[in-house]
Design an enzyme around this catalytic site. Structure first.
Site, PDB file in Angstrom:
ATOM      1  CD  GLU A  34       2.967  -3.997  -0.257  1.00 50.76           C
ATOM      2  OE1 GLU A  34       2.608  -5.187  -0.175  1.00 50.76           O
ATOM      3  OE2 GLU A  34       2.347  -3.069   0.304  1.00 50.76           O
ATOM      4  CG  ASP A  65       3.586   2.125  -0.935  1.00 53.41           C
ATOM      5  OD1 ASP A  65       4.470   1.357  -0.504  1.00 53.41           O
ATOM      6  OD2 ASP A  65       2.603   1.731  -1.598  1.00 53.41           O
TER       7      ASP A  65
END
Length: 477
Positions: free
Chosen positions: A168, A101
């Protein structure tokens, strides 16, 4: 490494393919902070799983549940990808952690190129997520791929497992519970954990052995029942914003000294050995100032600067919710304002203790103001710091691999930021961790024009290949 020339030749001959794969991955707007981009996050996890599956890995997409939004709705969290290559009990088993991400990015934020179209300019590959963390994840995947392609002559020297997530950048929602659940299954035979979610400090390659934690606070001051006109009511009410600014000013001195009792006292003093390590690190203060565009820093010498960047706590005020911040003028007295501030914490500091110290201190400072307004202090993040032993064989292996690929000794560095999952892995598995960065010091993580240099991407893949070879020769636990 008798087969090293073959592996290096393989990597060099597949450079364009590696760049194209990174281009495909950067094109996916996997911004985990934007719920509207959640389908892209799911697609990114599917692409990651597909890539690993095509290499013959034993791959699973692990459901980690849902995320509750502030409005009460829930959305599915991106699944976590686990993969396994090799299960030879006589070999070391390493687990590579990474994330796919990214931080938000828009062209109008000041990017010189489309952030989701990987653009090669003078050997730099510009794109959101290129360095943080898509290229490092791909470099590990290419490492396994190279060994597999040449397995007739050089088999994968260790068993490799992957845990790759898609949340994250917004706090790794659901990952702690997933790691705990996998402790006695997927993680049970892992000897070491490898993380490459960080960067070098200079042009010299580095090994990272520590990160700071993060205690994030909201301080809310509430007064009148609604916003008020400053001309009509100003001078008659005790304003929440004035109270809030007043107590924020007591957190830290102009010279950077933290004023909250107990915080500085908890920090271990800088040892002679640490001082020597910091003194030997390659770091130029003038270029650091130039890079961030300031004329003066808090400290003027390298050791003090690095120590306060890595191994001392800091207080940062991030913003005030409820304050007027739009362009133009607005003559309003806000009824309620919420300050957002954080304390980066270091070993010997405990988040639960920090929470009490900050809450007690702000309440005592506020009480002295004798204000009728109400103060509420809450800690919304309490991420612990992580610190490794640089004399551990994992770091000796890292030094040997860096020497082999780059022909220099690496700098041993710490990170000022927080990678909470490192401490979780350590606490849950009891296994040793190394952070092995390949990102450049000027990659612009979380900033405009983020990039990964082609050199770091390709040579970083060779570093990972050399590293697995070194780890294979460590004594089996």
């Amino acid at each position: 490494m008798s087969h090293a020339p073959l592996l290096i030749l393989y990597v060099d001959s597949h450079q364009e393919e590696y760049v194209q794969t990174l281009r495909d991955w950067v094109a996916v707007e996997s911004d985990s902070s934007d719920v509207l981009k959640r389908p892209d996050c799911h697609r990114m996890m599917d692409m990651t799983a597909e890539k690993l599956r095509a290499m013959g890995g034993k791959v699973e997409l692990v459901d980690i549940g849902v995320q509750e939004l502030p409005n009460g709705q829930t959305v599915d969290l991106p699944k976590v990808v686990t993969a396994q290559f090799g299960s030879d009990p006589s070999k070391q088993t390493v687990c590579v952690y990474g994330h796919v991400d990214v931080q938000p990015a828009k062209l109008e934020d000041g990017w010189a190129t489309d952030p989701y179209n990987l653009t090669d300019i003078d050997g730099n590959l510009y794109g959101r997520g290129a360095s943080d963390n898509k290229a490092p994840v791909l470099a590990w995947i290419h490492t396994v791929e190279a060994y597999q392609a040449l397995k007739i002559v050089c088999d994968l020297p260790v068993n490799v497992k992957f845990i790759i997530e898609g949340m994250e950048e917004t706090g790794s929602n659901g990952l702690d519970a997933m790691i705990m659940a996998q402790r006695d299954s997927f993680l049970s035979d892992v000897d070491y954990i490898l993380i490459s979610d960080c960067g070098w400090l200079s042009r010299r390659p580095a090994l990272t052995y520590g990160t700071r934690g993060n205690c994030y606070f909201f301080a809310e001051v509430e007064g009148p029942k609604q916003d008020l006109h400053s001309g009509v009511y100003g001078g008659t009410v005790i304003e929440p914003m004035t109270d809030l600014i007043g107590i924020l000013d007591t957190l830290i001195s102009p010279s950077g000294k933290i004023l909250i009792p107990g915080i500085r006292e908890a920090v271990a003093p800088l040892s002679d050995e640490e001082w020597k390590m910091y003194q030997d690190i390659e770091f130029d203060i003038e270029s650091y100032k130039s890079k961030i565009g300031v004329s003066q820093l808090m400290y003027n010498n390298k050791v003090d600067l690095l120590a306060h960047r890595w191994r001392y706590p800091t207080v940062t005020v991030h913003g005030i919710e409820g304050a007027f911040s739009a362009p133009g003028t607005k003559t309003v007295i806000p009824a309620k304002v919420i300050a957002k501030f954080s304390i980066r914490q270091v070993p010997n500091m405990d988040p639960a203790v920090v929470k009490k110290q900050v809450t007690d201190y702000l309440n005592s400072v506020f009480a002295k103001r004798k204000s009728p307004n109400k103060l509420k202090v809450t800690m919304v993040i309490g991420a612990k710091p992580w610190l490794a032993d640089t004399k551990h064989p994992l770091y000796e292996a890292g030094k040997a691999a860096v020497k082999r690929v780059f022909n220099v000794e690496p700098d041993l560095i710490r990170e000022g930021g927080t990678i909470p999952i490192a401490k979780t892995f350590e606490d849950v598995t009891g296994k040793s961790i190394i952070m092995l960065p390949i990102g450049g010091f000027d990659d612009g993580l979380h900033s405009q024009n983020e990039k990964m240099s082609r050199y770091n991407y390709i040579e970083g893949t060779k570093l990972f290949i050399a590293y697995l070879h070194e780890v294979a020769h460590l004594k089996k636990n």
